[in-house]
Design a protein around this motif. Structure first.
Motif, PDB file in Angstrom:
ATOM      1  N   ALA A   8       0.823  -1.222   0.000  1.00 41.17           N
ATOM      2  CA  ALA A   8       0.000   0.000   0.000  1.00 41.17           C
ATOM      3  C   ALA A   8       0.852   1.265   0.000  1.00 41.17           C
ATOM      4  O   ALA A   8       0.371   2.344   0.336  1.00 41.17           O
ATOM      5  CB  ALA A   8      -0.930  -0.003   1.211  1.00 41.17           C
ATOM      6  N   ARG A   9       2.106   1.139  -0.376  1.00 41.12           N
ATOM      7  CA  ARG A   9       3.047   2.257  -0.375  1.00 41.12           C
ATOM      8  C   ARG A   9       2.460   3.502  -1.035  1.00 41.12           C
ATOM      9  O   ARG A   9       1.852   3.429  -2.099  1.00 41.12           O
ATOM     10  CB  ARG A   9       4.313   1.856  -1.114  1.00 41.12           C
ATOM     11  N   GLY A  10       2.619   4.634  -0.342  1.00 42.60           N
ATOM     12  CA  GLY A  10       2.152   5.907  -0.861  1.00 42.60           C
ATOM     13  C   GLY A  10       0.708   6.220  -0.522  1.00 42.60           C
ATOM     14  O   GLY A  10       0.249   7.340  -0.732  1.00 42.60           O
ATOM     15  N   GLY A  11      -0.014   5.243   0.014  1.00 41.41           N
ATOM     16  CA  GLY A  11      -1.415   5.464   0.367  1.00 41.41           C
ATOM     17  C   GLY A  11      -1.551   6.516   1.457  1.00 41.41           C
ATOM     18  O   GLY A  11      -0.874   6.455   2.472  1.00 41.41           O
ATOM     19  N   ARG A  12      -2.408   7.479   1.223  1.00 42.80           N
ATOM     20  CA  ARG A  12      -2.648   8.550   2.202  1.00 42.80           C
ATOM     21  C   ARG A  12      -3.650   8.085   3.240  1.00 42.80           C
ATOM     22  O   ARG A  12      -4.623   7.405   2.909  1.00 42.80           O
ATOM     23  CB  ARG A  12      -3.178   9.798   1.506  1.00 42.80           C
ATOM     24  N   LEU A  13      -3.398   8.462   4.483  1.00 46.31           N
ATOM     25  CA  LEU A  13      -4.274   8.075   5.581  1.00 46.31           C
ATOM     26  C   LEU A  13      -5.019   9.284   6.119  1.00 46.31           C
ATOM     27  O   LEU A  13      -4.477  10.387   6.170  1.00 46.31           O
ATOM     28  CB  LEU A  13      -3.461   7.430   6.710  1.00 46.31           C
ATOM     29  N   THR A  79     -12.087   6.208  11.904  1.00 44.24           N
ATOM     30  CA  THR A  79     -10.936   6.610  11.081  1.00 44.24           C
ATOM     31  C   THR A  79     -10.135   5.392  10.642  1.00 44.24           C
ATOM     32  O   THR A  79      -9.735   5.286   9.476  1.00 44.24           O
ATOM     33  CB  THR A  79     -10.035   7.604  11.853  1.00 44.24           C
ATOM     34  N   VAL A  80      -9.906   4.451  11.557  1.00 41.39           N
ATOM     35  CA  VAL A  80      -9.196   3.222  11.185  1.00 41.39           C
ATOM     36  C   VAL A  80      -9.985   2.484  10.104  1.00 41.39           C
ATOM     37  O   VAL A  80      -9.408   2.023   9.109  1.00 41.39           O
ATOM     38  CB  VAL A  80      -8.953   2.304  12.403  1.00 41.39           C
ATOM     39  N   LYS A  81     -11.288   2.389  10.277  1.00 48.73           N
ATOM     40  CA  LYS A  81     -12.126   1.705   9.289  1.00 48.73           C
ATOM     41  C   LYS A  81     -11.960   2.348   7.907  1.00 48.73           C
ATOM     42  O   LYS A  81     -11.812   1.644   6.898  1.00 48.73           O
ATOM     43  CB  LYS A  81     -13.593   1.761   9.727  1.00 48.73           C
ATOM     44  N   GLU A  82     -11.984   3.668   7.867  1.00 44.04           N
ATOM     45  CA  GLU A  82     -11.809   4.375   6.593  1.00 44.04           C
ATOM     46  C   GLU A  82     -10.395   4.155   6.034  1.00 44.04           C
ATOM     47  O   GLU A  82     -10.222   3.941   4.833  1.00 44.04           O
ATOM     48  CB  GLU A  82     -12.087   5.874   6.789  1.00 44.04           C
ATOM     49  N   ASN A  83      -9.385   4.187   6.881  1.00 47.73           N
ATOM     50  CA  ASN A  83      -8.003   3.980   6.419  1.00 47.73           C
ATOM     51  C   ASN A  83      -7.774   2.557   5.924  1.00 47.73           C
ATOM     52  O   ASN A  83      -7.050   2.343   4.941  1.00 47.73           O
ATOM     53  CB  ASN A  83      -7.005   4.362   7.521  1.00 47.73           C
ATOM     54  N   VAL A  84      -8.396   1.589   6.567  1.00 44.60           N
ATOM     55  CA  VAL A  84      -8.316   0.200   6.102  1.00 44.60           C
ATOM     56  C   VAL A  84      -8.958   0.090   4.723  1.00 44.60           C
ATOM     57  O   VAL A  84      -8.419  -0.559   3.820  1.00 44.60           O
ATOM     58  CB  VAL A  84      -8.987  -0.753   7.127  1.00 44.60           C
ATOM     59  N   ARG A  85     -10.089   0.753   4.548  1.00 43.37           N
ATOM     60  CA  ARG A  85     -10.766   0.748   3.240  1.00 43.37           C
ATOM     61  C   ARG A  85      -9.910   1.429   2.176  1.00 43.37           C
ATOM     62  O   ARG A  85      -9.731   0.900   1.080  1.00 43.37           O
ATOM     63  CB  ARG A  85     -12.126   1.439   3.349  1.00 43.37           C
ATOM     64  N   LEU A  86      -9.352   2.591   2.513  1.00 40.78           N
ATOM     65  CA  LEU A  86      -8.529   3.340   1.555  1.00 40.78           C
ATOM     66  C   LEU A  86      -7.298   2.556   1.105  1.00 40.78           C
ATOM     67  O   LEU A  86      -6.865   2.669  -0.045  1.00 40.78           O
ATOM     68  CB  LEU A  86      -8.079   4.676   2.160  1.00 40.78           C
TER      69      LEU A  86
END
Length: 184
Positions: A8-13, A79-86
């Motif tokens: 997931a490198r570069g993925g924005r959180l 927020t974790v849920k959204e970041n896991v999805r992203l």
């Protein structure tokens, strides 16, 4: 804030709204993962006081099979849920809305984790209680690492409940103490 390496490198959180969460800086994350092993060959992780989930997500991106994220704040869990999805890692993550101290006490002694991240609010004073519980329940695999983020001015115990410090890292006001099972 972003994922530094791996799948997931570069993925924005996303950040947790408000000022009650103190995310681990990217430079601290990068340094930490260069020490604990830049990549994992499977295994399970536990991210206690998950906040944004940045540490657990970084570990997933670097090869852990599964991470359980635990936080008692609804905003953090969302927020974790959204970041896991992203980051497209929903099938490799479990989210638990619960106090981390209570959650650890309920874990079965046979639960084993390759890495446990412990990053509680700095103003709380319960490091020793949760360290003792993790050590007594032997929640780490034999080669596992407990990563404790804390204020650099806080002296962490060198040995506690079968765990011993094997490395300490300091970054200004932030420090990370790494524990493993004692060899003696």
């Amino acid at each position: 804030m972003r994922i530094i390496a791996g799948d997931a490198r570069g993925g924005r959180l996303k950040m947790v709204p408000g000022k009650h969460v103190r995310p681990t800086a990217d430079r601290v994350k990068e340094s930490l993962f260069s020490v604990i092993g830049p990549f994992f060959d499977g295994g399970k992780g536990l991210d206690l006081f998950a906040g944004t989930g940045a540490l657990g997500l970084e570990a997933l991106s670097r090869g852990l099979d599964h991470v359980t994220f635990v936080d008692d704040a609804r905003a953090s869990v969302d927020t974790v849920k959204e970041n896991v999805r992203l980051t497209k890692m929903t099938d490799r993550a479990t989210l638990i809305k619960r106090d981390a101290r209570t959650y650890v006490k309920t874990l079965a002694d046979q639960e084993k984790y390759t890495v446990i991240f412990l990053d509680p609010p700095y103003h709380e004073g319960f490091y020793e209680t949760i360290l003792t519980c993790i050590g007594e329940k032997e929640l780490l695999t034999d080669e596992g690492t407990l990563v404790v983020e804390h204020p650099s001015k806080l002296e962490m115990p060198g040995k506690i409940a079968g765990l011993s410090v094997y490395r300490q890292l300091s970054y200004g006001d932030t420090a990370i103490t790494l524990y493993e099972y004692s060899q003696t």
